[in-house]
Motif scaffolding. Structure first.
Motif, mmCIF file in Angstrom:
data_model
loop_
_atom_site.group_PDB
_atom_site.id
_atom_site.type_symbol
_atom_site.label_atom_id
_atom_site.label_comp_id
_atom_site.label_asym_id
_atom_site.label_seq_id
_atom_site.Cartn_x
_atom_site.Cartn_y
_atom_site.Cartn_z
ATOM 1 N N GLY A 1 23.026 22.260 -39.245
ATOM 2 C CA GLY A 1 22.670 22.224 -37.834
ATOM 3 C C GLY A 1 23.793 21.697 -36.975
ATOM 4 O O GLY A 1 24.889 21.368 -37.446
ATOM 5 N N ALA A 2 23.520 21.592 -35.678
ATOM 6 C CA ALA A 2 24.468 21.031 -34.715
ATOM 7 C C ALA A 2 23.681 20.271 -33.669
ATOM 8 O O ALA A 2 22.574 20.667 -33.299
ATOM 9 C CB ALA A 2 25.298 22.141 -34.070
ATOM 10 N N GLY A 3 24.260 19.169 -33.208
ATOM 11 C CA GLY A 3 23.591 18.344 -32.198
ATOM 12 C C GLY A 3 23.535 16.907 -32.628
ATOM 13 O O GLY A 3 24.555 16.270 -32.871
ATOM 14 N N SER A 4 22.315 16.375 -32.741
ATOM 15 C CA SER A 4 22.120 14.985 -33.136
ATOM 16 C C SER A 4 20.907 14.905 -34.049
ATOM 17 O O SER A 4 20.182 15.893 -34.230
ATOM 18 C CB SER A 4 21.908 14.083 -31.910
ATOM 19 O OG SER A 4 20.679 14.413 -31.265
ATOM 20 N N ALA A 5 20.680 13.728 -34.602
ATOM 21 C CA ALA A 5 19.527 13.555 -35.490
ATOM 22 C C ALA A 5 18.219 13.831 -34.761
ATOM 23 O O ALA A 5 17.251 14.324 -35.354
ATOM 24 C CB ALA A 5 19.526 12.143 -36.069
ATOM 25 N N ASN A 6 18.172 13.542 -33.457
ATOM 26 C CA ASN A 6 16.941 13.719 -32.683
ATOM 27 C C ASN A 6 16.801 15.105 -32.076
ATOM 28 O O ASN A 6 15.689 15.598 -31.880
ATOM 29 C CB ASN A 6 16.872 12.669 -31.568
ATOM 30 C CG ASN A 6 16.803 11.255 -32.114
ATOM 31 O OD1 ASN A 6 16.200 11.013 -33.153
ATOM 32 N ND2 ASN A 6 17.441 10.318 -31.421
ATOM 33 N N GLN A 7 17.941 15.726 -31.744
ATOM 34 C CA GLN A 7 17.920 17.051 -31.121
ATOM 35 C C GLN A 7 18.989 17.909 -31.779
ATOM 36 O O GLN A 7 20.179 17.628 -31.639
ATOM 37 C CB GLN A 7 18.173 16.957 -29.615
ATOM 38 C CG GLN A 7 17.048 16.318 -28.822
ATOM 39 C CD GLN A 7 17.326 16.340 -27.328
ATOM 40 O OE1 GLN A 7 18.469 16.246 -26.898
ATOM 41 N NE2 GLN A 7 16.274 16.453 -26.531
ATOM 42 N N GLN A 8 18.558 18.925 -32.485
ATOM 43 C CA GLN A 8 19.526 19.785 -33.147
ATOM 44 C C GLN A 8 19.062 21.227 -33.123
ATOM 45 O O GLN A 8 17.875 21.516 -32.994
ATOM 46 C CB GLN A 8 19.766 19.330 -34.578
ATOM 47 C CG GLN A 8 18.545 19.313 -35.458
ATOM 48 C CD GLN A 8 18.875 18.859 -36.869
ATOM 49 O OE1 GLN A 8 19.382 19.642 -37.672
ATOM 50 N NE2 GLN A 8 18.596 17.600 -37.169
ATOM 51 N N SER A 9 20.043 22.112 -33.236
ATOM 52 C CA SER A 9 19.795 23.545 -33.324
ATOM 53 C C SER A 9 20.484 24.068 -34.575
ATOM 54 O O SER A 9 21.506 23.518 -34.995
ATOM 55 C CB SER A 9 20.357 24.278 -32.089
ATOM 56 O OG SER A 9 19.703 23.871 -30.902
ATOM 57 N N PRO A 10 19.959 25.123 -35.192
ATOM 58 C CA PRO A 10 20.646 25.702 -36.345
ATOM 59 C C PRO A 10 22.065 26.120 -35.965
ATOM 60 O O PRO A 10 22.289 26.712 -34.897
ATOM 61 C CB PRO A 10 19.779 26.908 -36.703
ATOM 62 C CG PRO A 10 18.415 26.564 -36.170
ATOM 63 C CD PRO A 10 18.679 25.804 -34.905
ATOM 64 N N LEU A 11 23.010 25.810 -36.817
ATOM 65 C CA LEU A 11 24.410 26.092 -36.517
ATOM 66 C C LEU A 11 24.663 27.563 -36.188
ATOM 67 O O LEU A 11 25.389 27.856 -35.217
ATOM 68 C CB LEU A 11 25.297 25.628 -37.676
ATOM 69 C CG LEU A 11 26.806 25.815 -37.503
ATOM 70 C CD1 LEU A 11 27.319 25.101 -36.262
ATOM 71 C CD2 LEU A 11 27.544 25.317 -38.749
ATOM 72 N N PRO A 12 24.103 28.528 -36.918
ATOM 73 C CA PRO A 12 24.369 29.924 -36.547
ATOM 74 C C PRO A 12 23.831 30.296 -35.170
ATOM 75 O O PRO A 12 24.399 31.168 -34.499
ATOM 76 C CB PRO A 12 23.682 30.731 -37.654
ATOM 77 C CG PRO A 12 22.692 29.795 -38.273
ATOM 78 C CD PRO A 12 23.297 28.437 -38.152
ATOM 79 N N HIS A 13 22.763 29.652 -34.713
ATOM 80 C CA HIS A 13 22.263 29.908 -33.362
ATOM 81 C C HIS A 13 23.283 29.436 -32.334
ATOM 82 O O HIS A 13 23.573 30.138 -31.355
ATOM 83 C CB HIS A 13 20.940 29.180 -33.124
ATOM 84 C CG HIS A 13 19.814 29.648 -33.988
ATOM 85 N ND1 HIS A 13 18.499 29.277 -33.766
ATOM 86 C CD2 HIS A 13 19.788 30.449 -35.075
ATOM 87 C CE1 HIS A 13 17.721 29.838 -34.683
ATOM 88 N NE2 HIS A 13 18.482 30.543 -35.493
ATOM 89 N N VAL A 14 23.824 28.260 -32.555
ATOM 90 C CA VAL A 14 24.806 27.701 -31.618
ATOM 91 C C VAL A 14 26.050 28.573 -31.565
ATOM 92 O O VAL A 14 26.553 28.920 -30.481
ATOM 93 C CB VAL A 14 25.169 26.258 -32.030
ATOM 94 C CG1 VAL A 14 26.266 25.706 -31.125
ATOM 95 C CG2 VAL A 14 23.935 25.366 -31.973
ATOM 96 N N LEU A 15 26.572 28.950 -32.719
ATOM 97 C CA LEU A 15 27.791 29.752 -32.765
ATOM 98 C C LEU A 15 27.592 31.123 -32.140
ATOM 99 O O LEU A 15 28.519 31.684 -31.534
ATOM 100 C CB LEU A 15 28.258 29.910 -34.209
ATOM 101 C CG LEU A 15 28.630 28.621 -34.942
ATOM 102 C CD1 LEU A 15 29.012 28.932 -36.386
ATOM 103 C CD2 LEU A 15 29.768 27.895 -34.240
ATOM 104 N N SER A 16 26.380 31.667 -32.251
ATOM 105 C CA SER A 16 26.128 33.015 -31.730
ATOM 106 C C SER A 16 26.181 33.068 -30.215
ATOM 107 O O SER A 16 26.365 34.141 -29.638
ATOM 108 C CB SER A 16 24.767 33.519 -32.219
ATOM 109 O OG SER A 16 23.700 32.807 -31.579
ATOM 110 N N ALA A 17 26.032 31.927 -29.553
ATOM 111 C CA ALA A 17 26.026 31.906 -28.088
ATOM 112 C C ALA A 17 27.421 32.105 -27.510
ATOM 113 O O ALA A 17 27.570 32.691 -26.428
ATOM 114 C CB ALA A 17 25.434 30.587 -27.583
ATOM 115 N N LEU A 18 28.452 31.634 -28.208
ATOM 116 C CA LEU A 18 29.841 31.767 -27.755
ATOM 117 C C LEU A 18 30.758 31.957 -28.969
ATOM 118 O O LEU A 18 31.622 31.120 -29.239
ATOM 119 C CB LEU A 18 30.278 30.521 -26.966
ATOM 120 C CG LEU A 18 29.684 30.297 -25.582
ATOM 121 C CD1 LEU A 18 30.041 28.894 -25.076
ATOM 122 C CD2 LEU A 18 30.206 31.348 -24.594
ATOM 123 N N PRO A 19 30.583 33.008 -29.712
ATOM 124 C CA PRO A 19 31.338 33.146 -30.965
ATOM 125 C C PRO A 19 32.845 33.220 -30.786
ATOM 126 O O PRO A 19 33.601 32.735 -31.632
ATOM 127 C CB PRO A 19 30.781 34.438 -31.574
ATOM 128 C CG PRO A 19 30.218 35.198 -30.414
ATOM 129 C CD PRO A 19 29.702 34.158 -29.470
#
Length: 461
Positions: free
Chosen positions: A138-156
């Motif tokens: 994932g990416a973010g923080s322990a309290n708020q995170q998103s799956p890493l591939p979702h994050v990368l897909s927004a600005l690959p």
């Protein structure tokens, strides 16, 4: 208050739809852009599509475009678009992120990576950039995170030079501290290149402070055979003979798994395994030990201490030993040939010994010297491995010393090893990791601790 309408992206890459609004922004102005798009989940069987929605806050400051963004599954994110949200673009962006509990990222700052733990018969792997069916970082923080591939897909493009499907794999190998139970597979790779950096040697497992890795083959043993062909055949026979006994024991353990209501390939903890192994007939236990010791007499071992670096060449069989914790950077491909294992292999029904024996390198590999990149008072940067597809650097900072990192060509991956590393004002805990986007602004790193502190940097080629 305003109602925002999303843009639908037909091609699957929402980044392309940001070019026009970025070009049209005048200095000091900002805009909220919402894009709905489809992500091909390439890490799952049959690559099912997932509908995502990305929120982008675009601002032009002193001629430079600054992008903040957040990503949600469309089924979650679309609900807010039917209601009025603040008309100010930044307030609206913050409102959406807060309402949906989404982490906010910047295209120009490091992205904190959130690990996922993968259970193994010998302990666990801790993945920071792993994107597989077995687990997704994932990416973010322990309290708020998103799956890493979702994050990368927004600005690959901006985040990783469109290499989002093939990130350098960063993980921690965390074997159990007990002999046999914490020893990894003796395996080789044909394509995957690996480098280990030792961060901890369990003092109970290795009272002298020096652990080990089984690595290649014993030169003295090899000299006792008339040819390498004869050596290979003798080793293959030793492994095959051991495997017969190994499987006999595994079948007895599988009966205990069944009685406990567990599947044949479900991992169980070492204490439970030891209890079941105590039920194995003593003559079979002795036979297993004798055959295993003979099989392992063909192999060689290297000592490992904290700070040591081990480069694992392709076709070299290796097995990290119990109680030796390492950080590993590797080529992001999943392929291996299992030569042998002193436990049941849970992920496949067979060993690959015959094929591996044909391919494996027998020559002992001499360790490569590290390449100094920059050595000056308070700062030491060494290239510790230089593979065809990526390189890894180890950076040592004296107390109070600072250094800067320019934007990487496509992306970089940073792993803190010691306490005290401060990155642009934020403290990085040991064994925490960051993705450095290709669009990242100049980073300043400082050692705030009273001792020398190290971190690792990996860059693709």
């Amino acid at each position: 208050m305003t109602v925002y309408s999303p843009i639908t992206c037909e091609g699957g890459n929402p980044e392309a739809l940001l070019v026009k609004p970025c070009d049209e922004l005048t200095d000091g102005c900002c805009e909220l852009v919402i894009i709905r798009y489809t992500l091909d989940q390439y890490w799952l069987d049959r690559s099912p599509e997932l509908s995502l929605i990305a929120y982008y806050h675009l601002a032009r400051e002193h001629g430079t475009i600054v992008i903040h963004f957040a990503v949600a599954e469309a089924s979650q994110g679309m609900s807010l678009l039917d209601v009025s949200i603040p008309s100010d673009p930044w307030d609206a962006f913050q409102y959406v992120a807060q309402q949906l509990s989404l982490p906010v990222f910047s295209a120009h700052q490091p992205i904190p990576l959130i690990s996922v733990n993968i259970a193994k018969p010998w302990g666990q792997e801790v993945w920071f950039t792993g994107i597989e069916q077995r687990g997704v970082a994932g990416a973010g923080s322990a309290n708020q995170q998103s799956p890493l591939p979702h994050v990368l897909s927004a600005l690959p493009g901006k985040l990783c030079g469109n290499r989002h499907r093939h990130l350098i794999l960063l993980k921690i190998l965390d074997p159990l501290p007990e002999e046999i139970f914490g020893d990894l597979y003796f395996e080789l790779h044909q394509e995957k290149r690996e480098v280990y950096v030792v961060t901890h040697v369990d003092p109970l497992a290795w009272p002298g402070g020096e652990g080990a890795i089984r690595f290649g083959f014993c030169a003295k043993k090899r000299q006792g055979f008339s040819s390498d062909k004869e050596f290979r055949q003798a080793f293959l026979s030793a492994v095959s003979d051991y495997e017969i006994t190994r499987r006999e024991i595994d079948q007895l353990i599988d009966r205990q798994r069944s009685l406990a209501g567990l599947g044949d390939n479900e991992p169980v903890d070492a204490d439970q395994l030891k209890a079941w192994l105590s039920l194995v007939p003593m003559d079979l236990t002795r036979e297993e030990l004798k055959k295993r010791q003979y099989m392992e007499s063909f192999t060689d071992s290297l000592p490992l201490s904290v700070g040591d670096v081990i480069k694992v060449p392709c076709l070299t069989p290796h097995s990290l030993q119990h109680g030796v914790r390492t950080i590993e950077f590797q080529t992001p491909v999943y392929e291996r040939l299992i030569v042998s294992f002193a436990q049941k292999v849970l992920t496949q029904q067979h060993w690959d010994t015959e094929e591996a024996v044909k391919l494996m390198l027998l020559e002992q590999q001499s360790p490569e010297a590290h390449m100094p990149i920059l050595v000056e008072p308070g700062l030491d940067i060494q290239r510790i491995v230089d593979f065809e597809d990526f390189e890894v650097r180890r950076v040592s900072l004296d107390s109070g010393t600072s250094m800067s990192i320019n934007s990487p060509e496509s992306y970089g991956v940073l792993m803190a090893i010691d306490h005290g590393i401060v990155i642009d004002g934020s403290l990085a805990e040991p064994e925490s990791a960051l993705l450095l986007p290709g669009s990242c602004h100049l980073l300043v790193l400082t050692n705030s601790s009273p001792k020398t502190a190290c971190f690792l940097l990996a860059f693709p080629k």
